[in-house]
Design a protein around this motif. Sequence first.
Motif, PDB file in Angstrom:
ATOM      1  N   GLN A  29      87.016  41.610  24.833  1.00  0.00           N
ATOM      2  CA  GLN A  29      87.203  42.780  23.867  1.00  0.00           C
ATOM      3  C   GLN A  29      86.138  43.767  24.129  1.00  0.00           C
ATOM      4  O   GLN A  29      85.007  43.380  24.537  1.00  0.00           O
ATOM      5  CB  GLN A  29      86.800  42.239  22.387  1.00  0.00           C
ATOM      6  N   LEU A  30      86.553  45.086  24.153  1.00  0.00           N
ATOM      7  CA  LEU A  30      85.542  46.164  24.547  1.00  0.00           C
ATOM      8  C   LEU A  30      85.717  47.348  23.095  1.00  0.00           C
ATOM      9  O   LEU A  30      86.613  47.523  22.768  1.00  0.00           O
ATOM     10  CB  LEU A  30      86.095  46.738  25.998  1.00  0.00           C
ATOM     11  N   PHE A  31      84.413  48.045  23.550  1.00  0.00           N
ATOM     12  CA  PHE A  31      84.446  49.174  22.626  1.00  0.00           C
ATOM     13  C   PHE A  31      85.186  50.201  23.003  1.00  0.00           C
ATOM     14  O   PHE A  31      84.929  50.665  24.436  1.00  0.00           O
ATOM     15  CB  PHE A  31      83.052  49.761  22.304  1.00  0.00           C
ATOM     16  N   ASP A  32      86.324  50.692  22.410  1.00  0.00           N
ATOM     17  CA  ASP A  32      87.210  51.740  23.006  1.00  0.00           C
ATOM     18  C   ASP A  32      86.613  53.095  22.312  1.00  0.00           C
ATOM     19  O   ASP A  32      86.900  53.079  21.038  1.00  0.00           O
ATOM     20  CB  ASP A  32      88.824  51.304  22.814  1.00  0.00           C
ATOM     21  N   THR A  33      86.217  54.084  22.961  1.00  0.00           N
ATOM     22  CA  THR A  33      85.948  55.452  22.402  1.00  0.00           C
ATOM     23  C   THR A  33      86.975  56.038  21.645  1.00  0.00           C
ATOM     24  O   THR A  33      86.653  56.688  20.493  1.00  0.00           O
ATOM     25  CB  THR A  33      85.266  56.017  23.399  1.00  0.00           C
ATOM     26  N   VAL A  87      88.006  46.405  20.569  1.00  0.00           N
ATOM     27  CA  VAL A  87      89.437  45.958  20.682  1.00  0.00           C
ATOM     28  C   VAL A  87      89.684  45.416  21.762  1.00  0.00           C
ATOM     29  O   VAL A  87      88.931  45.071  22.853  1.00  0.00           O
ATOM     30  CB  VAL A  87      90.452  47.099  20.616  1.00  0.00           C
ATOM     31  N   PRO A  88      90.761  44.300  21.678  1.00  0.00           N
ATOM     32  CA  PRO A  88      91.017  43.453  22.628  1.00  0.00           C
ATOM     33  C   PRO A  88      91.341  44.317  24.101  1.00  0.00           C
ATOM     34  O   PRO A  88      92.407  45.182  23.891  1.00  0.00           O
ATOM     35  CB  PRO A  88      92.090  42.391  22.234  1.00  0.00           C
ATOM     36  N   LEU A  89      91.041  43.954  25.059  1.00  0.00           N
ATOM     37  CA  LEU A  89      91.817  44.617  26.341  1.00  0.00           C
ATOM     38  C   LEU A  89      93.276  43.899  26.769  1.00  0.00           C
ATOM     39  O   LEU A  89      93.253  42.734  26.931  1.00  0.00           O
ATOM     40  CB  LEU A  89      90.919  44.343  27.556  1.00  0.00           C
ATOM     41  N   GLU A  90      94.080  44.533  26.628  1.00  0.00           N
ATOM     42  CA  GLU A  90      95.445  44.048  26.602  1.00  0.00           C
ATOM     43  C   GLU A  90      96.168  44.650  27.773  1.00  0.00           C
ATOM     44  O   GLU A  90      96.679  45.971  27.678  1.00  0.00           O
ATOM     45  CB  GLU A  90      96.558  44.266  25.422  1.00  0.00           C
ATOM     46  N   ASP A 120      95.094  50.596  32.512  1.00  0.00           N
ATOM     47  CA  ASP A 120      94.372  50.009  31.609  1.00  0.00           C
ATOM     48  C   ASP A 120      93.261  50.477  31.050  1.00  0.00           C
ATOM     49  O   ASP A 120      92.981  50.624  29.872  1.00  0.00           O
ATOM     50  CB  ASP A 120      94.279  48.617  32.048  1.00  0.00           C
ATOM     51  N   LEU A 121      92.225  51.080  31.984  1.00  0.00           N
ATOM     52  CA  LEU A 121      90.967  51.324  31.329  1.00  0.00           C
ATOM     53  C   LEU A 121      90.492  52.542  32.100  1.00  0.00           C
ATOM     54  O   LEU A 121      90.417  52.480  33.471  1.00  0.00           O
ATOM     55  CB  LEU A 121      90.251  50.314  31.732  1.00  0.00           C
ATOM     56  N   VAL A 133      86.280  53.396  28.020  1.00  0.00           N
ATOM     57  CA  VAL A 133      84.937  52.722  27.968  1.00  0.00           C
ATOM     58  C   VAL A 133      83.952  53.437  28.345  1.00  0.00           C
ATOM     59  O   VAL A 133      84.018  54.071  29.582  1.00  0.00           O
ATOM     60  CB  VAL A 133      84.964  51.284  28.698  1.00  0.00           C
ATOM     61  N   HIS A 134      82.756  53.666  27.594  1.00  0.00           N
ATOM     62  CA  HIS A 134      81.569  54.556  28.236  1.00  0.00           C
ATOM     63  C   HIS A 134      80.257  53.769  27.995  1.00  0.00           C
ATOM     64  O   HIS A 134      80.211  53.199  26.965  1.00  0.00           O
ATOM     65  CB  HIS A 134      81.486  55.849  27.351  1.00  0.00           C
TER      66      HIS A 134
END
Length: 453
Positions: A3-7, A13-16, A221-222, A253-254
């Motif tokens: 899970q990563l913080f999505d700006t 949230v989970p990285l899907e 994805d990211l 992601v930041h």
Amino acid sequence: MLQLFDTAKGGVVPLEPRDPGKVSMYVCGPTVYGPPHLGHGRFSLVFDVLRRYLEWSGLDVTYVSNVTDIDDKIIQRAQREDRDWREITHRCEAVWYRAMDALDVRRPDHDPHATAYIDDMVALIGRLVDRGAAYETSDGVYFQSERVGDYGLLARQPLESLKAGARVEGIDEKRSPVDFALWKKAKPGEPRWPSPWGDGRPGWHTECVVMALDLLGEGFDLHGGGQDLAFPHHENERAQAVADGRRFARAWVHNGFVEVEGTKMSKSLGNVTNLVDLVEQYDPRAYRLLVLRSHYRSPIDVTDDSLRDAEAALERLDSFARRLATVDGVAGAAPDDLALARFRAAMDDDLQTPTVTGQLFDLVRRANAALDAGDDAAAVPLAATVVEIAGALGLELRAGVGDVPDEVSGWARERDEARAAKDWARADALRDRITAAGYVIEDTAGGTVVRPG
Ligand SMILES: [Zn+2]
């Protein structure tokens, strides 16, 4: 699951991944007009750790990071120094990769250069003009930010407050202060490429859109970078993709800022003014450890003390690695399941690397204690976990065995034999010989360990 913080979503949230088992990442790279600074080092390390962890977790990662090799700052430096701008960009790119190699930041799978994507950028700008999302002025082509309904998503601010805070230029043909340049018409003597709006060069925010979509495809994805890029750079990248009707990054992601001696990047650290100085004057691994010791979204303060402290901690790891070189069965041993599960849980929780570094040094302490007690069977799985975690984080352990000549290692073995035979005079004489040759001796449960002094 990671899970990563999505700006963009404002939460963890989970990285899907778009494609099961694969992760596509785009991280904005350097503008090559000067030496990399400490902030460049941090974002490179943060996303290198993320990439390594994803791969360690069994995912197939495609990592793209661009090189901005045409930009106002490059042109200004070339004019100031009366040099060819390409000479500056080639040199600065070489310096960039030397610093990245020193930090053990793995090279991207693709490092697209802005100048190789001019045609694609011109095509994108053309589509945006056709769709009424961009307009021509006397000095270039601008994007009309208000055409994107959720403009301000990454800034986490509504359009109205962004407009109020925007700088208004003196003679400005922009329709709104938040509009930004897609194409800049060339002034005499400036590098130029042809376009339907006259010769010129692209604005900075367009290259990443075409490169990311070309190399990673829609809905990759990211998208990552330093916090300072969220607005306006990433906001503006995203706005162009949205206006072009294309799905852009699924997650943003930041990482946080770097402070130097408590000041935001403005003060120098002794003789360290940039990343090149840092990797020359400190063990480059110290910066990786320092970055790991803070959560990636928190600011970090880079000081001489914090780097020296990280170096001392690395010495504890290296000394442990040297000790392991004398213990049988570590290579290929199964890690401790519980310790590995704790590592995974901390990393999956938005990369809690401060917890992970604590776990790592705790494992070293426990393994050392077991070795001291002569309990190699207990030490081996703990040691194997240290090796596994350090590897997943890109933290090299240096056993330094290769740095000691065979002759000196031979004296160490003779000394162990003398001690076993309780021939103390001979053991002391061998100790003196090793020390006089410039090597440091450590007595461990596994015997004499020698390393360069
Ligand atoms: Zn970018």
